[in-house]
Design a protein around this motif. Structure first.
Motif, PDB file in Angstrom:
ATOM      1  N   VAL A 167       0.810  -1.210   0.000  1.00  0.00           N
ATOM      2  CA  VAL A 167       0.000   0.000   0.000  1.00  0.00           C
ATOM      3  C   VAL A 167       0.840   1.255   0.000  1.00  0.00           C
ATOM      4  O   VAL A 167       2.043   1.224  -0.149  1.00  0.00           O
ATOM      5  N   ALA A 168       0.180   2.394   0.224  1.00  0.00           N
ATOM      6  CA  ALA A 168       0.753   3.717  -0.008  1.00  0.00           C
ATOM      7  C   ALA A 168       2.121   3.985   0.590  1.00  0.00           C
ATOM      8  O   ALA A 168       2.971   4.542  -0.089  1.00  0.00           O
ATOM      9  N   PRO A 169       2.423   3.628   1.855  1.00  0.00           N
ATOM     10  CA  PRO A 169       3.716   4.014   2.411  1.00  0.00           C
ATOM     11  C   PRO A 169       4.910   3.533   1.623  1.00  0.00           C
ATOM     12  O   PRO A 169       5.974   4.108   1.712  1.00  0.00           O
ATOM     13  N   THR A 170       4.757   2.479   0.849  1.00  0.00           N
ATOM     14  CA  THR A 170       5.894   1.959   0.084  1.00  0.00           C
ATOM     15  C   THR A 170       5.785   2.260  -1.394  1.00  0.00           C
ATOM     16  O   THR A 170       6.484   1.668  -2.205  1.00  0.00           O
ATOM     17  N   ALA A 171       4.939   3.197  -1.746  1.00  0.00           N
ATOM     18  CA  ALA A 171       4.732   3.475  -3.167  1.00  0.00           C
ATOM     19  C   ALA A 171       6.010   3.933  -3.844  1.00  0.00           C
ATOM     20  O   ALA A 171       6.201   3.741  -5.039  1.00  0.00           O
ATOM     21  N   GLY A 172       6.934   4.548  -3.071  1.00  0.00           N
ATOM     22  CA  GLY A 172       8.167   5.038  -3.670  1.00  0.00           C
ATOM     23  C   GLY A 172       9.222   3.971  -3.846  1.00  0.00           C
ATOM     24  O   GLY A 172      10.274   4.223  -4.422  1.00  0.00           O
ATOM     25  N   LEU A 173       8.975   2.775  -3.341  1.00  0.00           N
ATOM     26  CA  LEU A 173       9.947   1.709  -3.457  1.00  0.00           C
ATOM     27  C   LEU A 173       9.747   0.938  -4.740  1.00  0.00           C
ATOM     28  O   LEU A 173       8.634   0.794  -5.229  1.00  0.00           O
ATOM     29  N   ALA A 174      10.819   0.402  -5.286  1.00  0.00           N
ATOM     30  CA  ALA A 174      10.703  -0.442  -6.473  1.00  0.00           C
ATOM     31  C   ALA A 174       9.915  -1.686  -6.125  1.00  0.00           C
ATOM     32  O   ALA A 174      10.099  -2.261  -5.068  1.00  0.00           O
ATOM     33  N   ALA A 175       9.017  -2.113  -7.011  1.00  0.00           N
ATOM     34  CA  ALA A 175       8.197  -3.294  -6.729  1.00  0.00           C
ATOM     35  C   ALA A 175       9.074  -4.516  -6.532  1.00  0.00           C
ATOM     36  O   ALA A 175       8.801  -5.364  -5.714  1.00  0.00           O
ATOM     37  N   ALA A 176      10.120  -4.617  -7.291  1.00  0.00           N
ATOM     38  CA  ALA A 176      11.091  -5.691  -7.105  1.00  0.00           C
ATOM     39  C   ALA A 176      12.391  -5.220  -7.729  1.00  0.00           C
ATOM     40  O   ALA A 176      12.407  -4.767  -8.855  1.00  0.00           O
ATOM     41  N   GLN A 177      13.486  -5.322  -6.959  1.00  0.00           N
ATOM     42  CA  GLN A 177      14.738  -4.792  -7.474  1.00  0.00           C
ATOM     43  C   GLN A 177      15.259  -5.601  -8.643  1.00  0.00           C
ATOM     44  O   GLN A 177      15.149  -6.819  -8.684  1.00  0.00           O
ATOM     45  N   ALA A 178      15.786  -4.876  -9.624  1.00  0.00           N
ATOM     46  CA  ALA A 178      16.288  -5.530 -10.832  1.00  0.00           C
ATOM     47  C   ALA A 178      17.681  -6.059 -10.563  1.00  0.00           C
ATOM     48  O   ALA A 178      18.670  -5.545 -11.054  1.00  0.00           O
ATOM     49  N   ASP A 179      17.748  -7.102  -9.737  1.00  0.00           N
ATOM     50  CA  ASP A 179      19.025  -7.703  -9.400  1.00  0.00           C
ATOM     51  C   ASP A 179      19.487  -8.602 -10.535  1.00  0.00           C
ATOM     52  O   ASP A 179      18.808  -9.566 -10.878  1.00  0.00           O
ATOM     53  N   ASP A 180      20.622  -8.295 -11.094  1.00  0.00           N
ATOM     54  CA  ASP A 180      21.195  -9.137 -12.138  1.00  0.00           C
ATOM     55  C   ASP A 180      22.060 -10.183 -11.457  1.00  0.00           C
ATOM     56  O   ASP A 180      23.107  -9.883 -10.910  1.00  0.00           O
ATOM     57  N   ALA A 181      21.593 -11.433 -11.480  1.00  0.00           N
ATOM     58  CA  ALA A 181      22.275 -12.483 -10.737  1.00  0.00           C
ATOM     59  C   ALA A 181      23.738 -12.598 -11.124  1.00  0.00           C
ATOM     60  O   ALA A 181      24.610 -12.753 -10.280  1.00  0.00           O
ATOM     61  N   SER A 182      24.020 -12.512 -12.421  1.00  0.00           N
ATOM     62  CA  SER A 182      25.402 -12.684 -12.862  1.00  0.00           C
ATOM     63  C   SER A 182      26.287 -11.553 -12.372  1.00  0.00           C
ATOM     64  O   SER A 182      27.405 -11.768 -11.919  1.00  0.00           O
ATOM     65  N   SER A 183      25.777 -10.311 -12.424  1.00  0.00           N
ATOM     66  CA  SER A 183      26.598  -9.185 -11.990  1.00  0.00           C
ATOM     67  C   SER A 183      26.782  -9.177 -10.490  1.00  0.00           C
ATOM     68  O   SER A 183      27.820  -8.769  -9.982  1.00  0.00           O
ATOM     69  N   VAL A 184      25.767  -9.635  -9.757  1.00  0.00           N
ATOM     70  CA  VAL A 184      25.870  -9.676  -8.300  1.00  0.00           C
ATOM     71  C   VAL A 184      27.014 -10.589  -7.886  1.00  0.00           C
ATOM     72  O   VAL A 184      27.736 -10.330  -6.932  1.00  0.00           O
ATOM     73  N   GLN A 185      27.193 -11.700  -8.609  1.00  0.00           N
ATOM     74  CA  GLN A 185      28.153 -12.704  -8.181  1.00  0.00           C
ATOM     75  C   GLN A 185      29.499 -12.620  -8.897  1.00  0.00           C
ATOM     76  O   GLN A 185      30.341 -13.481  -8.712  1.00  0.00           O
ATOM     77  N   GLU A 186      29.707 -11.590  -9.716  1.00  0.00           N
ATOM     78  CA  GLU A 186      30.950 -11.500 -10.469  1.00  0.00           C
ATOM     79  C   GLU A 186      32.174 -11.476  -9.551  1.00  0.00           C
ATOM     80  O   GLU A 186      33.183 -12.082  -9.820  1.00  0.00           O
ATOM     81  N   SER A 187      32.065 -10.741  -8.462  1.00  0.00           N
ATOM     82  CA  SER A 187      33.185 -10.604  -7.554  1.00  0.00           C
ATOM     83  C   SER A 187      32.658 -10.420  -6.152  1.00  0.00           C
ATOM     84  O   SER A 187      31.591  -9.862  -5.944  1.00  0.00           O
ATOM     85  N   CYS A 188      33.418 -10.900  -5.194  1.00  0.00           N
ATOM     86  CA  CYS A 188      32.981 -10.736  -3.808  1.00  0.00           C
ATOM     87  C   CYS A 188      33.945  -9.802  -3.069  1.00  0.00           C
ATOM     88  O   CYS A 188      34.093  -9.885  -1.863  1.00  0.00           O
ATOM     89  N   SER A 189      34.593  -8.931  -3.812  1.00  0.00           N
ATOM     90  CA  SER A 189      35.560  -8.026  -3.204  1.00  0.00           C
ATOM     91  C   SER A 189      34.885  -6.738  -2.735  1.00  0.00           C
ATOM     92  O   SER A 189      33.764  -6.432  -3.103  1.00  0.00           O
ATOM     93  N   PHE A 190      35.571  -6.011  -1.931  1.00  0.00           N
ATOM     94  CA  PHE A 190      35.128  -4.709  -1.420  1.00  0.00           C
ATOM     95  C   PHE A 190      36.233  -3.697  -1.674  1.00  0.00           C
ATOM     96  O   PHE A 190      37.398  -4.065  -1.733  1.00  0.00           O
ATOM     97  N   PRO A 191      35.868  -2.406  -1.838  1.00  0.00           N
ATOM     98  CA  PRO A 191      34.562  -1.757  -1.702  1.00  0.00           C
ATOM     99  C   PRO A 191      33.549  -2.276  -2.729  1.00  0.00           C
ATOM    100  O   PRO A 191      33.906  -2.699  -3.816  1.00  0.00           O
ATOM    101  N   TYR A 192      32.282  -2.188  -2.328  1.00  0.00           N
ATOM    102  CA  TYR A 192      31.178  -2.619  -3.185  1.00  0.00           C
ATOM    103  C   TYR A 192      30.032  -1.621  -3.062  1.00  0.00           C
ATOM    104  O   TYR A 192      29.713  -1.181  -1.945  1.00  0.00           O
ATOM    105  N   SER A 193      29.445  -1.262  -4.178  1.00  0.00           N
ATOM    106  CA  SER A 193      28.326  -0.314  -4.181  1.00  0.00           C
ATOM    107  C   SER A 193      27.134  -0.911  -4.911  1.00  0.00           C
ATOM    108  O   SER A 193      27.299  -1.612  -5.911  1.00  0.00           O
TER     109      SER A 193
END
Length: 371
Positions: free
Chosen positions: A17-43
């Motif tokens: 409902v309304a309080p979360t209207a500004g949030l993305a319905a579901a984040q466009a997480d790209d599985a391959s890019s998420v797992q490319e590297s596990c190093s830090f810094p990470y943004s």
């Protein structure tokens, strides 16, 4: 209704409902890019549009909702969690973590007292307490807010993202892959099955289109009657709609009462006692155990297909175990190697040639069985 249940219902409803209207319905997480590297810094950019930067691998994580906590447990990172909400108490070992809940939401003071390197915030919590989340953020603590869960694929993506954010990439990937494989196998064995109409009910609300609970139901071999009736998100459902829908099955959390009135008593589900009770911690949270909820529903609605699914799942697990044993005992050339060498080469290289052969042989056997 128990206070705990009231709050959990509120979290689900707020997610749509309304309080979360500004949030993305579901984040466009790209599985391959998420797992490319596990190093830090990470943004990474969260559902509020905020770019969150982690300079180092976080060692102290606070979760403000049981779904985030459950995910940390499932990816093998529970030891890194230093704070949980009161509704995560069902998790083994959660009583040893700081309770960061306050009145009607998270306590800013308790969260900061836990000295977190990262705070994980599901969208329902952000919708209920946006001002408190921003107060935490204003203290320089990295805060990552997730979007609303809409499917089991979203759950898999979220699991990968949490693994990447917390430096537990292997655990996040493994758990996400298991979710996807389970969903794929369920859909495969149910492809030719008739799909009866199902209705999710919890305290006057239901799960309509674009909800992960709706996807749990359809993955398990039901049609989502609420979605077909035009309900989107988590919404209320009236008796007239229930009568018109005439669900063959009702799916409800354990302990949630089914309305005892003429409308519900007229349905095929109640007349034939087709009510599936599911652990609320599996059904109500966009987290890895939602697959267990789908299995519970499938076992009741399609028992024969469930047995086939379970057999295929077991065979797949045996294949995975065989491959893991091969990777542990051979190098990339198929020659024995010690643990130190395996560790240094990372997760993708050791035993690839031999492992590929094992996968090919056992995969062919599995494929033949499925056909």
């Amino acid at each position: 209704m128990q206070p705990r249940t009231v709050a959990l219902v509120a979290l689900l409803v707020v997610a749509a409902v309304a309080p979360t209207a500004g949030l993305a319905a579901a984040q466009a997480d790209d599985a391959s890019s998420v797992q490319e590297s596990c190093s830090f810094p990470y943004s990474a950019t969260d559902a509020t549009g905020t770019e969150v930067t982690l300079e180092e691998d976080p060692e102290r994580v606070v979760t403000l909702n049981p779904s985030a906590a459950q995910t940390m447990w499932e990816i093998g990172a529970r030891d890194e969690v230093v704070g949980v909400s009161q509704y995560a108490s069902y998790l083994e070992g959660a009583d040893g973590k700081a309770n960061v809940s306050g009145e009607s939401g998270p306590s800013v003071e308790r969260v900061l007292a836990a000295d977190p390197d990262l705070v994980l915030v599901p969208n329902s919590t952000y919708g209920l307490a946006e001002d408190r989340i921003e107060q935490i953020r204003d203290q320089g603590v990295p805060v990552f807010v997730f979007g609303a869960g809409t499917s089991l694929e979203y759950v898999a993506n979220k699991t990968e993202r949490i693994g990447r954010l917390t430096g537990n990439c292997e655990g996040g990937q493994r758990t996400a892959d298991d979710i996807r494989e389970s969903v794929s196998l369920m859909r495969e064995v149910l492809a030719d099955e008739e799909k009866p109409v199902g209705l999710n009910v919890f305290y006057g609300y239901t799960s309509g289109e674009n909800t992960f609970i709706g996807d749990v139901m359809t993955t398990a071999g039901l049609r989502n009657g609420a979605a077909e009736a035009g309900i989107s998100g988590f919404g209320q459902i009236n008796d007239e709609t229930v009568v018109e829908m005439n669900p063959a099955w009702i799916v409800a959390p354990e302990g949630a009462p089914i309305p005892d009135n003429d409308a519900y008593r007229s349905t095929t589900a109640i007349r034939e006692d087709n009510v599936v009770r599911v652990d609320e911690n599996n059904l109500q949270q966009a987290a890895p155990r939602s697959v267990d909820a789908a299995e519970t529903v499938m076992r009741s609605v399609h028992p024969e297909a469930f047995e086939e699914y379970r057999s295929m799942k077991q065979q797949s697990n045996e294949t995975e175990t065989t491959v893991e044993m091969t990777v542990e005992t051979t190098g990339s050339t198929g020659q024995p190697t010690d643990a130190a060498t395996t560790e240094e080469t990372g997760t993708g290289a050791p035993g690839f040639g031999v492992a590929a052969s094992v996968v090919a042989l056992l995969g062919a056997s599995l494929l033949a069985r499925r056909r």
